[in-house]
Design a protein around this motif. Structure first.
Motif, PDB file in Angstrom:
ATOM      1  N   UNK A  93       0.835  -1.087   0.000  1.00  0.00           N
ATOM      2  CA  UNK A  93       0.000   0.000   0.000  1.00  0.00           C
ATOM      3  C   UNK A  93       0.863   1.123   0.000  1.00  0.00           C
ATOM      4  N   UNK A  94       1.802   1.196  -0.262  1.00  0.00           N
ATOM      5  CA  UNK A  94       2.620   2.320  -0.078  1.00  0.00           C
ATOM      6  C   UNK A  94       2.557   2.569   1.330  1.00  0.00           C
ATOM      7  N   UNK A  95       2.426   1.575   2.025  1.00  0.00           N
ATOM      8  CA  UNK A  95       2.377   1.830   3.403  1.00  0.00           C
ATOM      9  C   UNK A  95       3.656   1.353   3.916  1.00  0.00           C
ATOM     10  N   UNK A  96       4.559   2.183   3.950  1.00  0.00           N
ATOM     11  CA  UNK A  96       5.847   1.772   4.400  1.00  0.00           C
ATOM     12  C   UNK A  96       6.135   2.505   5.646  1.00  0.00           C
ATOM     13  N   UNK A  97       6.750   1.817   6.546  1.00  0.00           N
ATOM     14  CA  UNK A  97       7.083   2.505   7.748  1.00  0.00           C
ATOM     15  C   UNK A  97       8.557   2.697   7.778  1.00  0.00           C
ATOM     16  N   UNK A  98       9.000   3.858   7.429  1.00  0.00           N
ATOM     17  CA  UNK A  98      10.421   4.089   7.442  1.00  0.00           C
ATOM     18  C   UNK A  98      10.713   5.111   8.504  1.00  0.00           C
ATOM     19  N   UNK A  99      11.896   4.983   9.108  1.00  0.00           N
ATOM     20  CA  UNK A  99      12.220   5.885  10.196  1.00  0.00           C
ATOM     21  C   UNK A  99      12.803   7.189   9.699  1.00  0.00           C
ATOM     22  N   UNK A 100      13.346   7.177   8.507  1.00  0.00           N
ATOM     23  CA  UNK A 100      13.926   8.397   7.969  1.00  0.00           C
ATOM     24  C   UNK A 100      13.090   8.924   6.840  1.00  0.00           C
ATOM     25  N   UNK A 101      13.066  10.221   6.660  1.00  0.00           N
ATOM     26  CA  UNK A 101      12.322  10.843   5.582  1.00  0.00           C
ATOM     27  C   UNK A 101      13.244  11.780   4.840  1.00  0.00           C
ATOM     28  N   UNK A 153      12.657  -3.379   9.414  1.00  0.00           N
ATOM     29  CA  UNK A 153      11.485  -2.618   9.813  1.00  0.00           C
ATOM     30  C   UNK A 153      11.029  -1.645   8.747  1.00  0.00           C
ATOM     31  N   UNK A 154      11.325  -1.960   7.495  1.00  0.00           N
ATOM     32  CA  UNK A 154      10.934  -1.146   6.343  1.00  0.00           C
ATOM     33  C   UNK A 154      11.635   0.204   6.297  1.00  0.00           C
ATOM     34  N   UNK A 155      12.682   0.366   7.070  1.00  0.00           N
ATOM     35  CA  UNK A 155      13.413   1.627   7.014  1.00  0.00           C
ATOM     36  C   UNK A 155      14.227   1.757   5.732  1.00  0.00           C
ATOM     37  N   UNK A 156      14.335   0.657   4.965  1.00  0.00           N
ATOM     38  CA  UNK A 156      15.063   0.688   3.698  1.00  0.00           C
ATOM     39  C   UNK A 156      14.121   0.853   2.503  1.00  0.00           C
ATOM     40  N   UNK A 157      12.906   1.268   2.760  1.00  0.00           N
ATOM     41  CA  UNK A 157      11.943   1.551   1.696  1.00  0.00           C
ATOM     42  C   UNK A 157      12.310   2.883   1.033  1.00  0.00           C
ATOM     43  N   UNK A 158      12.117   3.036  -0.262  1.00  0.00           N
ATOM     44  CA  UNK A 158      11.465   2.122  -1.193  1.00  0.00           C
ATOM     45  C   UNK A 158      12.408   1.219  -1.985  1.00  0.00           C
ATOM     46  N   UNK A 159      13.705   1.234  -1.657  1.00  0.00           N
ATOM     47  CA  UNK A 159      14.655   0.512  -2.499  1.00  0.00           C
ATOM     48  C   UNK A 159      14.380  -0.978  -2.567  1.00  0.00           C
ATOM     49  N   UNK A 160      13.817  -1.549  -1.481  1.00  0.00           N
ATOM     50  CA  UNK A 160      13.577  -3.003  -1.438  1.00  0.00           C
ATOM     51  C   UNK A 160      12.340  -3.413  -2.238  1.00  0.00           C
ATOM     52  N   UNK A 169       1.056   0.991  15.995  1.00  0.00           N
ATOM     53  CA  UNK A 169       0.900   2.064  15.005  1.00  0.00           C
ATOM     54  C   UNK A 169       2.144   2.268  14.146  1.00  0.00           C
ATOM     55  N   UNK A 170       3.045   1.276  14.153  1.00  0.00           N
ATOM     56  CA  UNK A 170       4.225   1.370  13.309  1.00  0.00           C
ATOM     57  C   UNK A 170       5.197   0.254  13.595  1.00  0.00           C
ATOM     58  N   UNK A 171       6.125   0.035  12.668  1.00  0.00           N
ATOM     59  CA  UNK A 171       7.174  -0.945  12.894  1.00  0.00           C
ATOM     60  C   UNK A 171       8.144  -0.428  13.958  1.00  0.00           C
ATOM     61  N   UNK A 172       8.763  -1.315  14.721  1.00  0.00           N
ATOM     62  CA  UNK A 172       9.769  -0.878  15.688  1.00  0.00           C
ATOM     63  C   UNK A 172      10.859  -0.061  14.983  1.00  0.00           C
ATOM     64  N   UNK A 173      11.086   1.121  15.475  1.00  0.00           N
ATOM     65  CA  UNK A 173      12.084   1.990  14.869  1.00  0.00           C
ATOM     66  C   UNK A 173      11.601   2.752  13.655  1.00  0.00           C
ATOM     67  N   UNK A 174      10.369   2.485  13.233  1.00  0.00           N
ATOM     68  CA  UNK A 174       9.834   3.136  12.049  1.00  0.00           C
ATOM     69  C   UNK A 174       9.010   4.366  12.386  1.00  0.00           C
TER      70      UNK A 174
END
Length: 346
Positions: free
Chosen positions: A1-9, A200-207, A104-109
């Motif tokens: 869903x484009x629902x990625x939980x990334x910790x960095x923006x 924890x999806x912090x490497x989105x969207x590259x993966x 409400x989010x991935x750990x660290x996300x």
């Protein structure tokens, strides 16, 4: 869903409006031209692929004849995983096959799954259960204080992959939620690259993220989106490469089959083909992005995700408002008849 939980923006971005993988989703809505687009009632792509002009760089069905989503005879395909959700009424999922995302989010996300949605995901059978008639139900519920809970589940397996020279098809038959008042509903069926899980999806969207079905605001539509590469890079993320919202007649009243095929039969011309009830609706070709970006996002295992979010960047983008609405209906579930993963080695 484009629902990625990334910790960095990206610089200047706001995690509360971004969409992180996992459907979460993790996109940041583009608000430019929103008022004009809404007034013209143009379909907007999901954050999991917001369809701004750049995000619509894939090949939509309107520009090419429909074709079978997958190729090869039936005998060429092997089912590597399937769940018919035939458990007892009111039972939870088999945790050997499925894991529950909670909170409400991935750990660290990022908070709110990176997309600004407002529900808390639980493993309660109030939100996620088998109905005794062969369906998985994910039901968002609002309590007396106005707090929302819902469900988000992922396959334990992260190795659903197209073999080199072969194909992968991920499919589900599902019925979208059908609330009387649905402004803020955001159901999704999607997949993320295997490496999202340990990070924890912090490497989105590259993966890589494949949004196979998303609808918002109970419009009986659906969009499909590919996320890849780097933030604000060639894949136009956080918007992604998207079909935009397309008509999905009867999708809130009956079961329809949503699929994606990862086709690696031609090493220099791989494809992602999305379909609804076996009719191709959108295609993304390898040559639309760099070779390294494609391989990092596509040529590996995936895990599948089902969830129903409430509010967030995609519903807000489409309505040009802040969702959910005050009169939104509680308790309209997404019903999944079956999910399958198949591979073909050509």
């Amino acid at each position: 869903m484009n629902r990625i939980a990334f910790s960095g923006s990206s610089p200047g971005s706001s995690p509360s409006t971004s969409r992180a993988p996992g459907r979460r989703r993790g996109h940041h809505p583009r608000r430019r031209l929103l008022t004009v687009l809404a007034a013209l009632a143009l379909p907007l792509a999901g954050l999991t692929g917001l369809g701004g002009p750049a995000g619509l760089s894939g090949s939509a069905a309107a520009s090419e004849p429909a074709a079978p989503a997958r190729t090869g005879a039936a005998a060429d395909w092997t089912t590597v995983f399937k769940d018919d959700f035939d458990g007892a009424a009111g039972s939870g999922l088999n945790t050997a096959d499925w894991l529950y995302d909670k909170g409400t989010g991935y750990p660290g996300g990022a908070a709110n799954w990176g997309t600004g949605e407002i529900e808390t995901s639980t493993d309660s059978t109030d939100n996620v259960y088998q109905d005794g008639s062969g369906h998985l139900v994910i039901k968002p519920v609002r309590d007396g204080s106005g707090h929302w809970t819902s469900g988000r589940v992922e396959t334990q397996r992260t190795d659903f992959a197209a073999p080199a020279g072969g194909q992968l098809q991920l499919s589900a038959s599902l019925k979208q939620p059908d609330p009387a008042r649905g402004l803020g509903y955001w159901p999704a069926f999607w997949a993320m690259g295997a490496d999202a899980r340990p990070a924890g999806a912090t490497n989105w969207p590259s993966i890589g993220e494949l949004d196979i079905m998303e609808d918002v605001n109970a419009l009986s539509q659906h969009s499909t989106t590919f996320h890849c590469g780097q933030w604000a890079g060639e894949c136009h993320d956080p918007d992604g490469i998207s079909s935009g919202l397309q008509a999905c007649t009867g999708c809130q009243s009956g079961y329809h089959t949503y699929s994606v095929v990862v086709d690696r039969t031609n090493a220099s011309a791989e494809q992602l083909r999305f379909s609804l009830d076996g009719v191709q609706t959108f295609v993304v070709n390898q040559n639309e992005v760099s070779d390294a970006t494609w391989k990092a996002a596509v040529d590996h295992g995936f895990f599948a995700i089902f969830d129903v979010a409430i509010g967030g960047s995609y519903p807000n983008k489409v309505c040009g408002c802040t969702s959910p609405s005050a009169d939104i209906s509680s308790g309209a579930g997404m019903s999944v008849d079956w999910f399958s993963a198949e591979v073909s080695q050509s």
